[in-house]
Enzyme design. Structure first.
Site, PDB file in Angstrom:
ATOM      1  N   SER A   8       0.844  -1.205   0.000  1.00 39.50           N
ATOM      2  CA  SER A   8       0.000   0.000   0.000  1.00 39.50           C
ATOM      3  C   SER A   8       0.877   1.252   0.000  1.00 39.50           C
ATOM      4  O   SER A   8       2.105   1.165   0.100  1.00 39.50           O
ATOM      5  CB  SER A   8      -0.926   0.025   1.230  1.00 39.50           C
ATOM      6  OG  SER A   8      -0.197   0.301   2.397  1.00 39.50           O
TER       7      SER A   8
ATOM      8  N   ILE B 224       3.137   4.451  -0.110  1.00 39.56           N
ATOM      9  CA  ILE B 224       4.368   4.859  -0.806  1.00 39.56           C
ATOM     10  C   ILE B 224       5.032   3.649  -1.477  1.00 39.56           C
ATOM     11  O   ILE B 224       5.501   3.733  -2.613  1.00 39.56           O
ATOM     12  CB  ILE B 224       5.345   5.536   0.191  1.00 39.56           C
ATOM     13  CG1 ILE B 224       4.735   6.826   0.752  1.00 39.56           C
ATOM     14  CG2 ILE B 224       6.687   5.833  -0.481  1.00 39.56           C
ATOM     15  CD1 ILE B 224       5.521   7.468   1.898  1.00 39.56           C
TER      16      ILE B 224
ATOM     17  N   SER C  43      11.702   9.715   7.661  1.00 39.08           N
ATOM     18  CA  SER C  43      10.616  10.696   7.758  1.00 39.08           C
ATOM     19  C   SER C  43      11.244  12.025   8.158  1.00 39.08           C
ATOM     20  O   SER C  43      12.385  12.056   8.645  1.00 39.08           O
ATOM     21  CB  SER C  43       9.639  10.242   8.841  1.00 39.08           C
ATOM     22  OG  SER C  43       8.775  11.290   9.206  1.00 39.08           O
TER      23      SER C  43
ATOM     24  N   TYR D  31       7.763   6.640  17.186  1.00 36.55           N
ATOM     25  CA  TYR D  31       7.948   6.713  15.728  1.00 36.55           C
ATOM     26  C   TYR D  31       9.171   7.587  15.406  1.00 36.55           C
ATOM     27  O   TYR D  31      10.046   7.179  14.627  1.00 36.55           O
ATOM     28  CB  TYR D  31       6.677   7.288  15.099  1.00 36.55           C
ATOM     29  CG  TYR D  31       6.706   7.407  13.595  1.00 36.55           C
ATOM     30  CD1 TYR D  31       6.728   6.275  12.787  1.00 36.55           C
ATOM     31  CD2 TYR D  31       6.686   8.660  12.977  1.00 36.55           C
ATOM     32  CE1 TYR D  31       6.734   6.390  11.398  1.00 36.55           C
ATOM     33  CE2 TYR D  31       6.686   8.784  11.597  1.00 36.55           C
ATOM     34  CZ  TYR D  31       6.720   7.647  10.807  1.00 36.55           C
ATOM     35  OH  TYR D  31       6.730   7.769   9.439  1.00 36.55           O
TER      36      TYR D  31
ATOM     37  N   LYS E 129      12.803   6.404  13.697  1.00 34.45           N
ATOM     38  CA  LYS E 129      13.333   7.002  12.471  1.00 34.45           C
ATOM     39  C   LYS E 129      14.690   7.675  12.745  1.00 34.45           C
ATOM     40  O   LYS E 129      15.600   7.592  11.915  1.00 34.45           O
ATOM     41  CB  LYS E 129      12.328   7.999  11.877  1.00 34.45           C
ATOM     42  CG  LYS E 129      11.005   7.365  11.455  1.00 34.45           C
ATOM     43  CD  LYS E 129      11.150   6.357  10.309  1.00 34.45           C
ATOM     44  CE  LYS E 129       9.813   5.904   9.738  1.00 34.45           C
ATOM     45  NZ  LYS E 129       9.933   4.912   8.664  1.00 34.45           N
TER      46      LYS E 129
HETATM   47  N1  LIG Z   1       2.587   8.710   4.767  1.00 37.78           N
HETATM   48  C1  LIG Z   1       3.381   9.586   5.356  1.00 37.78           C
HETATM   49  O1  LIG Z   1       2.968  10.723   5.648  1.00 37.78           O
HETATM   50  C2  LIG Z   1       4.807   9.226   5.660  1.00 37.78           C
HETATM   51  C3  LIG Z   1       5.671  10.264   6.011  1.00 37.78           C
HETATM   52  C4  LIG Z   1       6.988   9.965   6.303  1.00 37.78           C
HETATM   53  C5  LIG Z   1       7.436   8.660   6.240  1.00 37.78           C
HETATM   54  N2  LIG Z   1       6.580   7.670   5.905  1.00 37.78           N
HETATM   55  C6  LIG Z   1       7.096   6.308   5.878  1.00 37.78           C
HETATM   56  O2  LIG Z   1       6.788   5.715   4.637  1.00 37.78           O
HETATM   57  C7  LIG Z   1       6.761   4.298   4.789  1.00 37.78           C
HETATM   58  C8  LIG Z   1       5.511   3.746   4.108  1.00 37.78           C
HETATM   59  O3  LIG Z   1       4.372   4.229   4.782  1.00 37.78           O
HETATM   60  P1  LIG Z   1       2.997   4.611   4.040  1.00 37.78           P
HETATM   61  O4  LIG Z   1       2.760   6.030   4.298  1.00 37.78           O
HETATM   62  O5  LIG Z   1       2.999   4.113   2.662  1.00 37.78           O
HETATM   63  O6  LIG Z   1       1.949   3.820   4.959  1.00 37.78           O
HETATM   64  P2  LIG Z   1       1.063   2.505   4.703  1.00 37.78           P
HETATM   65  O7  LIG Z   1       0.186   2.716   3.532  1.00 37.78           O
HETATM   66  O8  LIG Z   1       0.441   2.186   6.013  1.00 37.78           O
HETATM   67  O9  LIG Z   1       2.137   1.397   4.297  1.00 37.78           O
HETATM   68  C9  LIG Z   1       2.936   0.734   5.245  1.00 37.78           C
HETATM   69  C10 LIG Z   1       3.511  -0.509   4.603  1.00 37.78           C
HETATM   70  O10 LIG Z   1       4.358  -1.177   5.560  1.00 37.78           O
HETATM   71  C11 LIG Z   1       3.999  -2.556   5.584  1.00 37.78           C
HETATM   72  N3  LIG Z   1       4.257  -3.131   6.899  1.00 37.78           N
HETATM   73  C12 LIG Z   1       3.805  -2.689   8.103  1.00 37.78           C
HETATM   74  N4  LIG Z   1       4.202  -3.506   9.078  1.00 37.78           N
HETATM   75  C13 LIG Z   1       4.929  -4.504   8.480  1.00 37.78           C
HETATM   76  C14 LIG Z   1       5.593  -5.668   8.949  1.00 37.78           C
HETATM   77  N5  LIG Z   1       5.598  -6.005  10.261  1.00 37.78           N
HETATM   78  N6  LIG Z   1       6.242  -6.458   8.053  1.00 37.78           N
HETATM   79  C15 LIG Z   1       6.243  -6.146   6.730  1.00 37.78           C
HETATM   80  N7  LIG Z   1       5.621  -5.068   6.226  1.00 37.78           N
HETATM   81  C16 LIG Z   1       4.969  -4.261   7.099  1.00 37.78           C
HETATM   82  C17 LIG Z   1       2.497  -2.571   5.245  1.00 37.78           C
HETATM   83  O11 LIG Z   1       2.118  -3.822   4.668  1.00 37.78           O
HETATM   84  P3  LIG Z   1       1.297  -4.998   5.405  1.00 37.78           P
HETATM   85  O12 LIG Z   1       0.308  -4.349   6.320  1.00 37.78           O
HETATM   86  O13 LIG Z   1       0.684  -5.754   4.271  1.00 37.78           O
HETATM   87  O14 LIG Z   1       2.342  -5.791   6.114  1.00 37.78           O
HETATM   88  C18 LIG Z   1       2.425  -1.489   4.175  1.00 37.78           C
HETATM   89  O15 LIG Z   1       2.742  -2.027   2.916  1.00 37.78           O
HETATM   90  C19 LIG Z   1       6.826   4.034   6.291  1.00 37.78           C
HETATM   91  O16 LIG Z   1       8.135   3.659   6.659  1.00 37.78           O
HETATM   92  C20 LIG Z   1       6.481   5.383   6.900  1.00 37.78           C
HETATM   93  O17 LIG Z   1       7.053   5.549   8.170  1.00 37.78           O
HETATM   94  C21 LIG Z   1       5.268   7.921   5.610  1.00 37.78           C
END
Ligand SMILES: NC(=O)c1ccc[n+]([C@@H]2O[C@H](COP(=O)([O-])OP(=O)(O)OC[C@H]3O[C@@H](n4cnc5c(N)ncnc54)[C@H](OP(=O)(O)O)[C@@H]3O)[C@@H](O)[C@H]2O)c1
Length: 262
Positions: free
Chosen positions: A15, A17, A138, A151, A155
């Protein structure tokens, strides 16, 4: 086709990013490995990809299965050119309320899971004589932020680890590290974030809703990886917090303590 025939492994590709990154890398000619826990979501992502794409379902916190996953990847492609450590989970709770189980779970996924997979792949990159490792940190990998104590800590820890790794690698290793620091990106991250007791927050934050589109974020990440940038900030006004903390710390504390954290 900037990544033609490059083998790119993306964690958290089910899902947000990670999913957007999978499409962009495929579009640029890469051969993919996509990982996360939810197999059916990975299948859905794979269906949207025309190029070669191997699904390796894994829980990043399961150290033993990571070894098997790496072996599966090497057996299939014989090499990994680029690892994108993207899997992660966020938080929505005050320090004073947050239970230890939440602090530990976030560190297990965001920090220990990420470094364990990296350390298992690194020897193959060294033996191959090249590689690139990107980590999605992040903005809160560089500054603190309300409701994000564990969190932000996880990071920040990634920055310490990956900066050190970059310093330890020798020019002849030909391995580059890219630390990616996004601001708010519109994904399901707030839905999946943990409350004080470890339950899921299950809300789309107003701030998240107004965040950058995940496809645009993914394009900027690919550009940074292609240019082998050491560190990149991706977002809108939110990335100013990093510069304020560095050059105008009083202003940073004033703004960050007043900004709506949800
Ligand atoms: N969105 C933002 O504003 C933002 C900002 C800064 C940084 N980030 C970083 O970007 C990255 C992606 O986040 P996102 O925003 O795309 O959120 P997201 O849609 O919730 O995606 C998170 C992903 O991590 C996977 N995941 C979670 N726990 C896991 C585990 N134990 N083992 C393997 N996979 C796992 C989930 O897949 P499953 O649930 O299928 O395992 C999902 O594919 C993260 O590291 C987040 O900290 C996001």
């Amino acid at each position: 086709m900037q990544f033609i025939d490059k083998v790119v492994w993306i964690t958290g590709a089910s899902s947000g990013i990670g999913e957007a990154l999978a499409y962009q890398f495929a579009h640029q000619g890469a051969k993919l490995i996509i990982s996360a826990r939810r197999e059916e979501e990975l299948q859905r992502v794979k269906q949207n990809i025309k190029s070669e794409c191997l699904i390796i379902t894994l829980d990043i916190t399961d150290s033993t299965s990571l070894a098997t996953a790496v072996q599966t990847a090497i057996n299939h492609y014989q090499k990994i050119d680029i690892l994108v450590n993207n899997a992660g989970i966020s938080q929505r709770s005050l320090v004073v309320d947050t239970q230890e189980i939440v602090d530990r779970k976030i560190m297990e996924i965001n920090y220990f899971g990420t470094i364990n997979l990296t350390k298992k792949i690194l020897p193959y990159m060294i033996a191959h004589g090249s590689g690139q490792i990107a980590v999605v940190s992040s903005i809160v990998g560089a500054v603190g932020f309300p409701l994000r104590s564990a969190y932000a800590a996880s990071k920040h820890a990634l920055h310490g680890f990956f900066e050190t790794l970059q310093l330890e690698l020798k020019p002849e290793n030909n391995i580059f590290i890219t630390i990616i620091c996004p601001g708010r990106i519109k994904t399901n991250i707030s839905y999946n974030a943990l409350n004080y007791d470890g339950s899921a927050y299950q809300k789309m934050d107003e701030g998240q809703e107004k965040g950058m589109n995940a496809d645009i974020c993914a394009q900027k990440i690919l550009a940074a990886i292609y240019r082998k940038k050491r560190e990149v900030y991706i977002g809108s006004f939110d990335i100013l917090l990093i510069y304020f903390k560095r050059y105008l710390p009083t202003l940073f504390y004033w703004i960050a303590s007043r900004v709506k954290p949800t």
